[in-house]
Every structure is written in C-alpha cells, then in structure tokens.
Motif scaffolding. Structure first.
Motif, PDB file in Angstrom:
ATOM      1  N   VAL A  37       0.835  -1.214   0.000  1.00  0.00           N
ATOM      2  CA  VAL A  37       0.000   0.000   0.000  1.00  0.00           C
ATOM      3  C   VAL A  37       0.865   1.258   0.000  1.00  0.00           C
ATOM      4  CG1 VAL A  37      -1.667   1.328   1.344  1.00  0.00           C
ATOM      5  CG2 VAL A  37      -1.961  -1.147   1.083  1.00  0.00           C
ATOM      6  N   LEU A  38       1.829   1.332   0.931  1.00  0.00           N
ATOM      7  CA  LEU A  38       2.641   2.539   1.063  1.00  0.00           C
ATOM      8  C   LEU A  38       3.754   2.617   0.022  1.00  0.00           C
ATOM      9  CD1 LEU A  38       2.970   2.768   4.952  1.00  0.00           C
ATOM     10  CD2 LEU A  38       1.261   3.810   3.458  1.00  0.00           C
ATOM     11  N   GLY A  39       4.247   1.459  -0.403  1.00  0.00           N
ATOM     12  CA  GLY A  39       5.365   1.466  -1.332  1.00  0.00           C
ATOM     13  C   GLY A  39       4.975   1.578  -2.794  1.00  0.00           C
ATOM     14  N   LEU A  40       3.783   1.025  -3.146  1.00  0.00           N
ATOM     15  CA  LEU A  40       3.400   0.985  -4.558  1.00  0.00           C
ATOM     16  C   LEU A  40       2.066   1.647  -4.860  1.00  0.00           C
ATOM     17  CD1 LEU A  40       4.477  -2.680  -5.367  1.00  0.00           C
ATOM     18  CD2 LEU A  40       5.622  -0.599  -6.098  1.00  0.00           C
ATOM     19  N   GLY A  41       1.376   2.108  -3.832  1.00  0.00           N
ATOM     20  CA  GLY A  41       0.091   2.759  -4.051  1.00  0.00           C
ATOM     21  C   GLY A  41      -1.033   1.801  -4.372  1.00  0.00           C
ATOM     22  N   LEU A  42      -0.844   0.511  -4.106  1.00  0.00           N
ATOM     23  CA  LEU A  42      -1.910  -0.465  -4.296  1.00  0.00           C
ATOM     24  C   LEU A  42      -2.938  -0.331  -3.183  1.00  0.00           C
ATOM     25  CD1 LEU A  42       0.304  -3.596  -5.076  1.00  0.00           C
ATOM     26  CD2 LEU A  42      -1.095  -2.356  -6.740  1.00  0.00           C
ATOM     27  N   SER A  66      -5.134  -4.943  -4.740  1.00  0.00           N
ATOM     28  CA  SER A  66      -5.855  -4.580  -5.959  1.00  0.00           C
ATOM     29  C   SER A  66      -5.282  -3.276  -6.497  1.00  0.00           C
ATOM     30  CB  SER A  66      -7.360  -4.418  -5.687  1.00  0.00           C
ATOM     31  OG  SER A  66      -7.609  -3.267  -4.892  1.00  0.00           O
ATOM     32  N   ASP A  67      -5.564  -2.972  -7.748  1.00  0.00           N
ATOM     33  CA  ASP A  67      -5.132  -1.707  -8.327  1.00  0.00           C
ATOM     34  C   ASP A  67      -5.788  -0.542  -7.598  1.00  0.00           C
ATOM     35  OD1 ASP A  67      -3.547  -2.939 -10.296  1.00  0.00           O
ATOM     36  OD2 ASP A  67      -5.324  -3.322 -11.521  1.00  0.00           O
ATOM     37  N   GLY A  68      -5.188   0.629  -7.701  1.00  0.00           N
ATOM     38  CA  GLY A  68      -5.669   1.797  -6.966  1.00  0.00           C
ATOM     39  C   GLY A  68      -7.102   2.181  -7.260  1.00  0.00           C
ATOM     40  N   ASP A  69      -7.615   1.825  -8.433  1.00  0.00           N
ATOM     41  CA  ASP A  69      -8.982   2.195  -8.783  1.00  0.00           C
ATOM     42  C   ASP A  69      -9.995   1.106  -8.446  1.00  0.00           C
ATOM     43  OD1 ASP A  69      -8.044   0.399 -10.625  1.00  0.00           O
ATOM     44  OD2 ASP A  69      -8.886   1.424 -12.376  1.00  0.00           O
ATOM     45  N   VAL A  70      -9.556   0.027  -7.778  1.00  0.00           N
ATOM     46  CA  VAL A  70     -10.448  -1.069  -7.394  1.00  0.00           C
ATOM     47  C   VAL A  70     -10.538  -1.134  -5.869  1.00  0.00           C
ATOM     48  CG1 VAL A  70     -10.860  -3.561  -7.485  1.00  0.00           C
ATOM     49  CG2 VAL A  70      -9.852  -2.380  -9.460  1.00  0.00           C
TER      50      VAL A  70
END
Length: 337
Positions: A37-42, A66-70
């Motif tokens: 979450v913090l490292g890749l924005g997932l 999940s991808d940021g938009d999911v």
C-alpha cells in the motif's frame, strides 16, 4: 497499467499464509500489506484467523491487493489464493495447506528438504514450488521465521518493491527494538536471495485445488444424544507435534545421571522413567527417553539439564516418531487413568 501479475474475477491478487501461533505470520501479513500500500500505491487489506489458544495452534493470515482504482470490500477468508506461504511443515498433518490453490499458483514452504519430498507431502500435482530454509536463517541471524519468509514472498511477488519492505521493517522495530532493525533486514535479504524454485508442468485444462471448508464434527445435527462428548478427556490422545517451532530436545542416555531436573521443569510430562537398581543394589528410577507425542519443543529441559544428556536439535521429519519412547500409563478397571 496494472502491475499485478494475476487477478481473480473481483480484481484481487490474493495471498494466504499458513502457520502456527508464535512464528509471526500475523505480523508478516500486516507488514506485507503495508509495503504494497505505502510502497506501490496499491489498495490492500489484511487480517488473520486463529483460535483462542493462539501459540502453537493453526493460524491463517490473509492479504489482498488490488489496483488503486479497485476498492477492496471483500473481507472474507481467502479460499483460492495465488500464493500460499507455509511457515511450518507439521501443518501438513492436520491442515490442507494447499486447499483452493490457483492453477497458476505458487506454494512457498519453510523447509530444508528437497522439492520432490515436499511435493509428495503436499499432494501437489503441478504448479510452482518455492523452498527456503527460513528457520535456519532466523537462527543464524537471531531473528524470527516470519522475516525470512517475507523475503522469499517478495521474490515470488516480484511486482512488490523490496526497499519498501526494508522501510516497513525499520518503522516496525526502530522505536521499541532498534537493535533488531539490521538483523531483520539481513534476514529479509537472505530470504529474498536464498529461496529456490521448481515448476511442475500442469496438465491441460487444470482447474486448481478444490477448496474444502472444514465442517464441525459436532454440530446440532451430528452430536450425540444429550450432547455427550465421547472423546476421552485425558492426555493419551494429545499430540503436540503441530505446536513445535522447529526444535526438539535430543536425549543421550549414556550421559544421563537420572537427576530428574528435566522432569521437574517439563510442562507436559514427556519423560519416561523405569524402576531399576543402581550399582549398590538400591532401587532407583532411570530415564528411558522422551515421548515426543507430548513434547511441544519448549526446551526447558535442555536449560535445566546439568550434563550434556539433553541438547537442542533442529527437528527432522520422522525423527520424533523413530525415537519416541511411549509413556506407560497404568490401567485400572475403569480404563486408562
């Protein structure tokens, strides 16, 4: 563009960690999710499942990405994971650790055995098997198994950034346990570099391991009349092999002075004694060995032993069964007491 290598129908990449309480799978799941979450924005979520007697009992930790938009609105246990991490080999005996494995999934196992032996124990017909000696690394670095397993998981989940996990390790330990930061980073790096892989070719139209949800043996439809519990409530049925965290006491009879210091500190009555006669003809109890069925590997006996008769050893598959000296319980008219 998505960086997740695989996703299910809900758009999730799912990881399930199989362990026993005390090996740090719960914390490993939290740190893994935090790094994504913090490292890749997932988007990520994590939670664990365990019983009331946490230490030594089966534990599951679940991680979803999940991808940021999911959005992740599913917080149910993961039944069809893309990756499974097995922290403890003894779980094979009691838990179907590969249940529901995705056809393209990867199983990571903490072990020193070869791929084919592990594949046979897991009843794994195909897929990728990853092996790392997480316990050996943890012993050498004086850390815990979970950090080495995290390193191997990051090698498997190559979309994750290892540097993000190093930062998570620093944040996790630097305030309360600053002396553990560097050893845990070394442990993580070794897990990342020392994990090995072998892929078994899958047949066409492979559908993965069917998930089987464990059903209660005694429910309102299946219990005995009156709710009678028919299982004997005594220790002869107890098997603590699944509680051991990788070590056993090793007994060398010729070095034993029969002082009973080990028996005094043993919480589970593992030591087997037999009456005999000493060199002067006096009656004495002599230690015959250890009933490993009851031994959870706490090693208190090793600390108490004044000689070298007891030493700690890394548990090897089959050693406990081959070297077990069964307890001799007295039998009365009403049965075993």
């Amino acid at each position: 563009m998505s960086i997740l290598p695989n996703k299910n129908q809900l758009g999730f990449y799912e990881i399930r960690l199989e362990s026993i309480g005390g090996l740090g799978a719960n914390l490993a799941g939290k740190m893994l999710a935090e790094a994504g979450v913090l490292g890749l924005g997932l988007n990520g979520s994590n939670f664990a499942s365990y019983g009331s007697e946490k230490k030594g009992s089966p534990v599951k930790s679940f991680v979803r990405f999940s991808d940021g938009d999911v959005e992740i609105r599913d917080h149910s246990p993961i039944e069809q994971p893309h990756v499974i991490g097995v922290f403890h080999e003894a779980l094979y005996k009691t838990v179907n650790v590969v249940s529901g494995l995705n056809p393209n999934g990867i199983v990571l196992v903490n072990t020193t055995r070869n791929f084919d032996e592990v594949k046979t124990d897991l009843q794994l017909e195909y897929g990728t098997l990853a092996i790392v000696d997480a316990l050996g690394i943890a012993v050498e670095e004086k850390t815990k198994v979970n950090t080495a397993m995290l390193g191997a998981l990051f090698r498997i989940c190559n979309f994750l950034d290892p540097e993000a996990m190093r930062q998570v390790i620093r944040r996790t330990f630097e305030k309360k346990y600053p002396h553990l930061v560097e050893p845990n980073i070394r442990t993580f790096d070794r897990g990342y570099n020392e994990v090995t892989f072998k892929t078994y070719q899958k047949p066409e139209n492979a559908v993965g391991k069917t998930f089987a949800r464990t059903e209660s043996l005694l429910g309102y439809e299946t219990q005995e009349i009156g709710g009678v519990i028919t299982a004997n409530a005594n220790s002869i049925l107890k098997d603590l092999s699944g509680s051991r965290q990788g070590f056993l006491p090793q007994f060398e009879k010729e070095k034993c002075i029969n002082c009973a210091q080990c028996d005094t500190v043993c919480p589970d009555l593992c030591f087997v004694w037999e009456e005999g006669v000493d060199k002067r003809g006096r009656k004495q109890m002599f230690l015959q060995g250890i009933d490993y069925q009851y031994c959870k590997g706490c090693l208190k006996c090793v600390e108490a032993c004044p000689t070298d008769a007891l030493s700690d050893m890394r548990e090897m598959i089959g050693y406990a069964e081959q070297n077990r000296v069964p307890q001799k319980f007295p039998v009365f008219a009403g049965g075993i007491q």
